[in-house]
Enzyme design. Structure first.
Site, PDB file in Angstrom:
ATOM      1  N   MET A  27       0.720  -1.428   0.111  1.00 35.23           N
ATOM      2  CA  MET A  27       0.093   0.042   0.027  1.00 35.23           C
ATOM      3  C   MET A  27       0.902   1.276   0.050  1.00 35.23           C
ATOM      4  O   MET A  27       0.403   2.279   0.417  1.00 35.23           O
ATOM      5  CB  MET A  27      -0.842  -0.043   1.056  1.00 35.23           C
ATOM      6  CG  MET A  27      -1.766  -1.159   1.247  1.00 35.23           C
ATOM      7  SD  MET A  27      -3.277  -0.994   2.164  1.00 35.23           S
ATOM      8  CE  MET A  27      -2.669  -0.743   3.853  1.00 35.23           C
ATOM      9  N   HIS A  34       9.226  -3.664   3.185  1.00 32.20           N
ATOM     10  CA  HIS A  34       8.863  -3.780   2.115  1.00 32.20           C
ATOM     11  C   HIS A  34      10.024  -4.076   1.081  1.00 32.20           C
ATOM     12  O   HIS A  34       9.925  -5.130   0.416  1.00 32.20           O
ATOM     13  CB  HIS A  34       8.107  -2.553   1.368  1.00 32.20           C
ATOM     14  CG  HIS A  34       6.952  -2.157   2.124  1.00 32.20           C
ATOM     15  ND1 HIS A  34       6.861  -1.184   2.909  1.00 32.20           N
ATOM     16  CD2 HIS A  34       5.694  -2.677   2.298  1.00 32.20           C
ATOM     17  CE1 HIS A  34       5.485  -0.709   3.632  1.00 32.20           C
ATOM     18  NE2 HIS A  34       4.779  -2.084   3.276  1.00 32.20           N
ATOM     19  N   GLN A  58     -10.392  -2.593   2.362  1.00 34.63           N
ATOM     20  CA  GLN A  58      -9.700  -3.383   3.733  1.00 34.63           C
ATOM     21  C   GLN A  58      -9.864  -2.393   4.885  1.00 34.63           C
ATOM     22  O   GLN A  58      -9.384  -2.737   5.741  1.00 34.63           O
ATOM     23  CB  GLN A  58      -8.262  -4.003   3.457  1.00 34.63           C
ATOM     24  CG  GLN A  58      -7.224  -3.037   3.276  1.00 34.63           C
ATOM     25  CD  GLN A  58      -5.823  -3.712   2.719  1.00 34.63           C
ATOM     26  OE1 GLN A  58      -5.919  -4.238   1.819  1.00 34.63           O
ATOM     27  NE2 GLN A  58      -4.942  -3.945   3.539  1.00 34.63           N
ATOM     28  N   GLN A 145       6.083 -11.301   7.652  1.00 31.59           N
ATOM     29  CA  GLN A 145       5.575 -11.867   8.778  1.00 31.59           C
ATOM     30  C   GLN A 145       5.207 -11.131   9.733  1.00 31.59           C
ATOM     31  O   GLN A 145       4.348 -11.339  10.647  1.00 31.59           O
ATOM     32  CB  GLN A 145       6.876 -12.686   9.448  1.00 31.59           C
ATOM     33  CG  GLN A 145       6.576 -13.449  10.742  1.00 31.59           C
ATOM     34  CD  GLN A 145       5.321 -14.680  10.723  1.00 31.59           C
ATOM     35  OE1 GLN A 145       5.335 -15.099   9.561  1.00 31.59           O
ATOM     36  NE2 GLN A 145       4.985 -14.723  11.856  1.00 31.59           N
ATOM     37  N   LYS A 146       5.205  -9.888   9.890  1.00 28.22           N
ATOM     38  CA  LYS A 146       4.632  -8.649  10.583  1.00 28.22           C
ATOM     39  C   LYS A 146       3.191  -8.812  10.676  1.00 28.22           C
ATOM     40  O   LYS A 146       2.501  -8.652  11.572  1.00 28.22           O
ATOM     41  CB  LYS A 146       5.176  -7.140  10.102  1.00 28.22           C
ATOM     42  CG  LYS A 146       4.205  -6.181  10.308  1.00 28.22           C
ATOM     43  CD  LYS A 146       4.435  -5.723  11.686  1.00 28.22           C
ATOM     44  CE  LYS A 146       3.884  -4.280  12.128  1.00 28.22           C
ATOM     45  NZ  LYS A 146       2.513  -4.199  11.332  1.00 28.22           N
ATOM     46  N   GLN A 150      -2.455 -12.004   8.222  1.00 30.58           N
ATOM     47  CA  GLN A 150      -3.027 -11.869   6.644  1.00 30.58           C
ATOM     48  C   GLN A 150      -2.048 -12.837   5.707  1.00 30.58           C
ATOM     49  O   GLN A 150      -2.606 -13.385   4.925  1.00 30.58           O
ATOM     50  CB  GLN A 150      -2.382 -10.372   6.107  1.00 30.58           C
ATOM     51  CG  GLN A 150      -2.032 -10.281   4.825  1.00 30.58           C
ATOM     52  CD  GLN A 150      -1.878  -8.813   4.478  1.00 30.58           C
ATOM     53  OE1 GLN A 150      -2.565  -7.881   4.470  1.00 30.58           O
ATOM     54  NE2 GLN A 150      -0.720  -8.324   4.071  1.00 30.58           N
TER      55      GLN A 150
HETATM   56  O1  PAF Z   1      -0.103  -5.667   3.876  1.00 31.26           O
HETATM   57  C1  PAF Z   1      -0.649  -4.721   2.994  1.00 31.26           C
HETATM   58  O2  PAF Z   1       0.023  -3.689   2.715  1.00 31.26           O
HETATM   59  C2  PAF Z   1      -1.894  -4.897   2.208  1.00 31.26           C
HETATM   60  O3  PAF Z   1      -2.953  -5.461   3.062  1.00 31.26           O
HETATM   61  C3  PAF Z   1      -1.749  -5.702   1.022  1.00 31.26           C
HETATM   62  C4  PAF Z   1      -1.391  -6.899   1.063  1.00 31.26           C
HETATM   63  C5  PAF Z   1      -1.088  -4.962  -0.057  1.00 31.26           C
HETATM   64  C6  PAF Z   1      -3.342  -5.809   0.323  1.00 31.26           C
HETATM   65  O4  PAF Z   1      -3.639  -4.372   0.112  1.00 31.26           O
END
Ligand code: PAF
Length: 276
Positions: A27, A34, A58, A145-146, A150
């Protein structure tokens, strides 16, 4: 590095990439967490694709969709440096042309922890990831893993829906004092930033008590809560010690166990976890 804003352009550019393709959905407002995913995608695959999309589906109505930090130019510079081949940056109406009615529901593993605290959150995550996987067609996708739940939810989606994608989970990247990197850390003022280290301290305490022989999950939960409550700026949302695959809460800690927590530091809600 190529950039696509439209799905059609994305598909055209994707066709030119050398297989296999590693994909990192984000995001934006990128940090070292990242970038560790992007670098891994780059070393494990000849091609690396990253998406930047703050996914409205979300976020709950009271959540931080509007204020979520964004800095696309800076993100693009970081991605270029990390060796990304292709970036997908769609607008919301490209991803969700109206009327849009599809939803991807994964069930049980989404109905606890973050799923209870943030109703509808995982439906938004799985719906957008399913769309991104369909558009980008990666062979591998990389998650941190943070956001442990998810990653579990995405693995379940890929298994249950027979998506031909390997999901790779990489370790949480931390500040020197242990705070897990998160785009939301930017909301913390200097006092809150100092206080936020209590999440990692609490997880470390649990790890240490377990190593010293404490296997009773409820006693460990209470120790974690007790330590966090000593921090005046912190408010516990939940503390969980669960089976690391099913997310069923444990009475007795048996590896692999996911020790996870959500804590509000001032107005900022942070999550973190370790696996025992
Ligand atoms: O972890 C995130 O940044 C978001 O949940 C993702 C996986 C990009 C989905 O919008």
């Amino acid at each position: 590095m190529k950039i696509a804003e439209k799905i059609d352009d994305m598909r055209k550019l994707r066709r030119r990439l050398t297989e296999p393709v590693g994909f990192v959905p984000t995001m934006g407002y990128l940090h070292e967490g990242h970038l560790s995913l992007v670098r891994k995608a780059r070393t494990e695959n000849p091609s690396a694709v990253v998406s930047i999309f703050v996914n409205p589906m979300q976020f709950g109505p009271q959540e931080d969709f509007v204020s979520y930090p964004r800095n696309t130019q800076h993100d693009l510079a970081l991605l270029d440096k990390a060796g990304t081949d292709l970036v997908f940056i769609p607008q919301a109406d490209e991803v969700y042309p109206q009327p849009f009615s599809a939803r991807v529901e994964i069930g049980k593993v989404t109905e606890r922890l973050e799923g209870t605290a943030r109703p509808g959150h995982f439906r938004g995550v799985t719906t957008v990831c399913a769309k991104l996987f369909n558009i980008i067609q990666p062979q591998r996708a990389y998650f941190g893993q943070k956001d442990a739940q998810q990653a579990i939810v995405i693995k379940k989606m890929v298994t249950d829906l027979n998506m031909n994608i390997e999901i790779v989970t990489l370790p949480t990247v931390r500040e020197p004092d242990g705070l897990a990197l998160s785009s939301r850390n930017t909301y913390l003022n200097p006092h809150e930033r100092q206080a936020a280290v209590v999440l990692y301290q609490a997880l470390s305490l649990a790890q240490q008590l377990y190593a010293n022989g404490e296997k009773n999950a409820e006693r460990l939960r209470q120790e974690i809560i007790g330590l966090i409550q000593q921090q005046p700026l912190a408010n516990v949302d939940y503390v969980s010690i669960a089976n690391a695959e099913t997310l069923d809460e444990l009475d007795t800690v048996k590896p692999p166990a996911l020790v996870s927590l959500a804590v509000k530091i001032g107005r900022t809600r942070l999550i973190d976890n370790i696996v025992i």
